[in-house]
Design an enzyme around this catalytic site. Structure first.
Site, mmCIF file in Angstrom:
data_model
loop_
_atom_site.group_PDB
_atom_site.id
_atom_site.type_symbol
_atom_site.label_atom_id
_atom_site.label_comp_id
_atom_site.label_asym_id
_atom_site.label_seq_id
_atom_site.Cartn_x
_atom_site.Cartn_y
_atom_site.Cartn_z
ATOM 1 N N LYS A 222 55.225 -12.859 62.937
ATOM 2 C CA LYS A 222 55.820 -13.797 61.987
ATOM 3 C C LYS A 222 57.099 -13.227 61.352
ATOM 4 O O LYS A 222 57.969 -13.966 60.930
ATOM 5 C CB LYS A 222 54.788 -14.111 60.900
ATOM 6 C CG LYS A 222 55.152 -15.240 59.967
ATOM 7 C CD LYS A 222 53.964 -15.505 59.042
ATOM 8 C CE LYS A 222 54.267 -16.542 57.984
ATOM 9 N NZ LYS A 222 53.088 -16.753 57.126
ATOM 10 N N ASP B 169 52.396 -15.115 45.408
ATOM 11 C CA ASP B 169 51.842 -15.050 46.756
ATOM 12 C C ASP B 169 52.415 -13.846 47.501
ATOM 13 O O ASP B 169 53.559 -13.865 47.942
ATOM 14 C CB ASP B 169 52.177 -16.360 47.492
ATOM 15 C CG ASP B 169 51.616 -16.394 48.909
ATOM 16 O OD1 ASP B 169 51.015 -15.398 49.348
ATOM 17 O OD2 ASP B 169 51.790 -17.429 49.590
#
Lengths: 609, 170
Positions: free
Chosen positions: A81, A201
């Protein structure tokens, strides 16, 4: 409320299988796939693990994905990713994290593995296919669609790449949503609270912070900020570098081989607050809790800095914020909670498993979009990075600023500077900086067939539309001639639309499907869908909204399509679908307008015309 | 807006006015998005999806424009057919002096050492000026004096920017 609700046309269900929808958290280190049905979650497991490693292990005769891929760390690919949607120059510093050489395929960076080239999109699609297989085999049903999460700070190219990977794996993307937003949905539903929340996050490879307001089921993102190159991974690498220098380990040992060991050392030291001993390359090493905190500290300080900026930009007061929600496995670091408590007097929520919460939120949204959910909720998200075009002097003129609610649109009028000029080039970029070199180039759009006029006479209106996934669509037309113009899109990086289609087709072909037959089948399904939708609509308000002549025109075209659907001519079916959509375009508009009135005033359609 | 018939005020069921009932704007914004956001059309035909995307964008764009007083005034002027031209200079030459005065004042403020009562007085005065300007703009728009209203809007923007600059310093 949908203006035209479509229940699945009868012939779409395959055998006795039911359709189900899922939420997918496609993570840097692990991925999670779950579904939300009748108020409860099911997380699909790979060999009994909810966290499915985002890893692919290439062998001479194929590859393993997920838990099976972990057998031999020297041959697997993980953290893919991190290079998603990037170019070779941008990722050069990541080479050390991978066991395979970077190279190029279709203008995109690729890993060279067993003489084959695999892009980040390819490898992500293998992971997604694996997730799909796990869910379908445990359900023995068809996976009809998925909501996939991306870091809030992903740009257009990274979002496109994620969507293409899903397409390649045969997953229909219902919506891309931002990871922090997904987490907020899961918490919002859990607590039922109204107010302003801030989501922190911290994942394997990315850091995101989002500020949201929740009011009676409407989740509105106020602002977002982040760093797509800051994650728990970086702490693992820092640990490796620290140990390497402290114990004078040989130069040739590779981070790609020891990254997962360093992660495990980090997790154990953090958990037990005691020293952890391990063997690296035949040498005994040891890491203490204080050492870990010293290594991690600069990374955490950076996240706090970003969080402060996000709060400033959103123009809210700290005391208006109800909670800080912790998301992502990396937030298990004790240092994070401590630093947040030192810096803010806001209650921290971490009662939902930080590894699973994003996937859960995505699953709720999937269920909501499929129309099966009873939750009355709506998600209003924002554009994470400003969108602009190149102007004189290699500067970027912003046309849609960041944190604008999406979907959103902007128009810009261009003209020619030479007599008889027939082409015009528009360079679209994304980012906050002023110079072209500092922004991410999304693509160059070439407007063809400009009407030949003297310089400055044509008025070319270009509309930039950001859809609900945060992805850009560009359209152009010339005002005098009212002609729409064809656009050639030259993505600065990655693939054009045709490239994508051909790859998707190739992928499907290799699965031995008969392309022609598939195309015909798809046309027929689409045709029936259009007919069904239109007939439903006509039944409900056709008489009120349409004059007799208009109604008849639509009905005639409906019959034409029905007739041609009985044939085996795919092209003709496509043609008649287009004709029907064109002839009923004004009707769709009228219904939308009618619904605007109804939504605001609760008036019926009778009051409008 | 593209269809030319409906302006953003109509869309939110509000009268065309410098004063906007912000609560009503908020409520209607949410009502409209609840029904028109593309999320409601995931299973609809592509024609409807396109239409929903366009209208939901208009709702977002309109909400943003109407919520902020400066963009709202500018938008009213566009509805009235006034074409905005930034290159036109102020008719009110006295304002130029005022601009210099204010800029000098902001420059003179040092972040570590400033007189709080003096700053408060300054902000209070600008606040009053802004209030008067808005009243003026309303009258000018009612009297169809759009270019004068636009000049006042530019002054309003300048004041707002000054306060922001000052806040950045202290």
């Amino acid at each position: 409320m949908a203006l035209i609700k479509i229940s699945e046309p009868n012939n779409q269900s395959k055998g006795n299988k039911k359709d189900f929808v899922v939420g997918i958290d496609l993570g840097t280190t692990n991925s999670i796939i779950s579904k939300y049905e009748n108020g409860s979650f099911t997380v699909f497991k790979d060999k009994n693990r909810e966290l499915i490693p985002s890893s692919v292990n290439f062998k001479s005769n194929g590859f393993d994905v997920g838990v099976d891929a972990l057998d031999n760390p020297a041959f697997y690919v993980s953290s893919i990713k991190r290079i998603m949607g990037k170019n070779l120059t941008e990722i050069s510093s990541y080479q050390e994290m991978f066991n395979f050489e970077f190279s190029e395929k279709n203008n995109m960076p690729a890993l060279k593995i067993n003489d084959q080239m695999y892009t980040a999109i390819d490898i992500s699609s293998f992971i997604l296919s694996h997730l799909k297989k796990i869910a379908e085999s445990s359900q023995s049903d068809n996976l009809a669609g998925a909501v996939i999460t991306v870091p809030a700070y992903f740009d257009d190219v990274q979002r496109q790449a994620t969507k293409i990977a899903a397409q390649l794996s045969g997953i229909e993307v219902m919506r891309l949503i931002n990871e922090p937003t997904a987490a907020a949905i899961a918490y919002g539903l859990d607590t039922g609270n109204n107010g302003i929340f801030i989501v922190y996050d911290f994942g394997g490879g990315t850091f995101d912070v989002s500020i949201l307001s929740l009011e009676n089921g409407i989740f509105r993102v106020i602002g977002t900020k982040g760093d797509t190159e800051l994650g728990g991974d970086d702490i693992d690498i820092a640990i490796f570098k620290y140990l390497k220098s402290k114990y004078s380990l040989t130069e040739d040992i590779k981070i790609s081989t020891y990254k997962s060991l360093c992660r495990s050392i980090k997790e154990r030291v953090n958990e037990t607050a005691k020293n952890v001993c391990e063997i690296i390359n035949d040498k005994a090493i040891d890491l203490s809790f204080d050492e870990l905190e010293n290594i991690a500290s600069p990374f955490i300080n950076k996240t706090i800095e970003i969080m402060n900026q996000a709060i400033d930009e959103s123009e809210i007061n700290q005391n208006e914020i109800e909670n800080i929600i912790l998301v992502g496995g990396s937030t298990r670091l004790k240092l994070i909670k401590r630093k947040l408590e030192e810096n803010y007097q806001i209650k921290i929520l971490n009662n939902i498993n930080p590894d699973l919460v994003v996937s859960q939120g995505a699953a709720i949204q999937a269920s909501n979009l499929s129309g099966n959910s009873k939750e009355d909720m709506l998600l209003l998200d924002v554009l994470p990075l400003s969108l602009g075009i190149e102007t004189y002097g290699e500067l970027v003129e912003k046309i849609i600023p960041r944190n604008t609610p999406i979907p959103s649109s902007a128009k810009k009028t261009f003209t020619t500077f030479k007599d008889g000029q027939t082409k015009l080039l528009i360079h679209v970029l994304q980012g906050e900086r002023e110079s072209v070199a500092d922004c991410r180039s999304l693509g160059k759009f070439i407007l063809n067939d400009l009407p030949q006029m003297v310089a400055g006479a044509p008025r070319i209106e270009v509309s930039f539309q950001i859809d609900a996934d945060g992805i850009l669509i560009v359209n152009a037309f010339e005002i005098h001639s009212k002609s729409s113009m064809s656009l050639d899109i030259k993505p600065s990086f990655g693939l054009s639309d045709e490239d994508i289609l051909s790859i998707v087709d190739d992928a499907n072909e290799s699965a031995n499907t008969d392309l022609e037959l598939r195309k015909l089948k798809e046309c027929k399904v689409e045709g029936e869908r259009v007919i069904y939708a239109l007939e439903q609509a006509l039944e409900s308000d056709g008489a009120e909204l349409l004059k007799n002549s208009e109604l008849n025109a639509i009905k005639t075209q409906l019959d034409k399509l029905k007739l041609v659907l009985k044939s085996e001519n795919a092209e003709q079916i496509v043609e008649e679908i287009k004709n029907l959509e064109k002839i009923s375009e004004f009707y769709v508009e009228r219904r939308m307008n009618a619904s605007i009135k109804t939504l605001i005033e609760g008036k019926g359609v009778d009051d409008i015309l | 807006m593209s269809d030319g018939k409906r302006n953003f005020f109509d869309l939110f069921d509000l009268p065309v006015s410098v004063d906007v009932n912000i609560d009503k704007l908020e409520i209607n914004y949410k009502k409209l998005q609840k029904g028109l956001h593309p999320d409601n059309f995931v299973k609809a035909t592509s024609a409807e999806q396109t239409s929903a995307l366009r209208i939901s964008s208009q709702v977002n764009d309109g909400y943003k424009i109407l919520k902020n007083i400066e963009t709202r005034i500018e938008y009213i002027l566009t509805i009235k057919g006034f074409s905005i031209d930034d290159s036109v200079s102020f008719k009110d030459k006295g304002f130029l002096m005022k601009q210099l005065e204010i800029s000098d004042f902001i420059e003179s403020v040092s972040p570590d050492n400033y007189d709080k009562s003096q700053i408060d007085l300054f902000i209070k005065e600008i606040g009053k000026n802004m209030h008067d300007l808005i009243l003026d703009i309303k009258k000018l728009i009612d009297a169809n004096k759009y270019s004068d209203a636009y000049e006042n809007l530019s002054k309003l923007k300048f004041y707002k920017k000054s306060i922001k600059q000052l806040n950045n310093v202290i």
